[in-house]
Design an enzyme around this catalytic site. Structure first.
Site: not given
Ligand code: ADP
Ligand code: MG
Length: 316
Positions: A16-17, A133, A218, A280
């Site tokens: 997102g960042n 999510k 993602k 992740k």
């Protein structure tokens, strides 16, 4: 040193960042994207083959809210799969433009291409009955309760102690439908921006593809994409320099180079928050176990220092 790293095929997953500042305007998001793409262009110009993928959690949730707010019988809100495609298009456009500008500026002979990407999921995935999510904006408790007035059917959960967010089903990716195109683009020195927002979740029904309601994480789709295109490395770029043990506690410890079996133990011990660091870690484990190649989790600011072995490096 340079030669050894040349032509390494890397999937870079952006969080997102990489896209979003505190300001949701197109101008502010494009500014963030341009900063990010400067970094990615550097990786490519240094000789790596890079396929880019990115999240869309905030954007897909925001667009969903907008769609429902402006909906009428004549102009109905689009369903979640189509909203996913719309955000692949908008974010992809920003990234493609920023990369191409940078390449032109640097006199580097390549172009980026944003690919509307579909990802096959299993219609019987248990995730469809257990939404996890987080998408869209963060709310404090009172704001969340107010949202329930407008969207009584939405489900909200705490996101890593940072507030409440709407959650949707997040089925596991089985296959990136468009992997052959991504491979081809890389082989021809183009830069694919693919499987944005995890890719549009589709199921195979009587030989054709049907969109389903959900948002694929993602991080998982990045691992799948890396696997499907035979990448040498999966690089997940996020806000933090490392994954940490005892995150946010007094004894917080950065994880550096770590064997996949050790990382699996840390995962079992519950060090990683669901919906943020945990996917992740799971994605890194999956890629490393399936391919024997390395996965790296680090911050965007570390992206041009990967040769210095920064971040959390997972190996077999
Ligand atoms: P992205 O948009 O890059 O996917 P996320 O917010 O989903 O970013 O995930 C990164 C966040 O995960 C970090 O900013 C941090 O707040 C959170 N996090 C949770 N557990 C950990 C952990 N054990 N180590 C590091 N970060 C963690
Ligand atoms: Mg995330």
């Amino acid at each position: 040193m340079k030669e050894a790293t040349k032509m390494k095929k890397i999937v870079v997953a952006l969080g997102g960042n990489a896209i979003q500042a505190n300001d949701n305007s197109a101008t502010a998001q494009q500014k963030a994207v341009r900063k990010t793409m400067k970094v990615i262009a550097q990786m490519i110009e240094n000789g790596d083959q890079v396929a880019i993928t990115h999240g869309n959690g905030p954007q897909v949730g925001n667009l969903l809210l907008q769609q429902h707010k402006g909906a009428s019988d004549a102009n109905p809100a689009m369903p979640l799969d189509t909203i996913s495609a719309m955000t692949q298009g908008s974010i992809g456009y920003w990234m493609q433009k920023a990369l191409d500008d940078q390449f032109k500026h640097d006199n580097y002979p390549s172009q980026a291409v944003a690919l509307v990407t579909q990802t096959i999921v299993d219609i019987n995935d248990p995730a469809f009955n257990n939404p996890t999510k987080p998408i869209g904006p963060f709310y404090n408790f009172n704001e969340m309760q107010k949202q329930r007035i407008y969207h009584p059917d939405y489900i909200y959960k705490q996101d890593a102690g940072r507030g409440y967010r709407q959650v949707v089903a997040s089925p596991k990716p089985l296959e990136i439908v468009n992997a052959p195109i991504i491979k081809n683009l890389l082989n021809n020195n183009f830069v694919p921006i693919a499987a944005g927002g995890g890719g549009i979740p589709v199921v195979v029904d009587h030989g054709h593809l049907d969109g389903v309601a959900g948002v694929i994480d993602k991080d998982f789709s990045a691992a799948k994409m890396a696997e499907d295109i035979n990448a040498d490395e999966l690089v997940i770029l996020t806000t933090v320099d490392n994954a940490y043990l005892n995150y946010n506690e007094a004894n917080q410890t950065a994880i550096g180079k770590v064997k996949v079996d050790q990382l699996k133990q840390y995962l079992k011990d519950g060090h990683f928050a669901a919906g943020s660091m945990k996917p992740k870690i799971e994605a890194a484990i999956e890629f490393v176990e399936k391919t024997g190649n390395r996965a790296i989790i680090t911050s965007l600011r570390n992206a041009n220092k990967l040769n210095d072995e920064v971040g959390t490096i997972v190996y077999n």
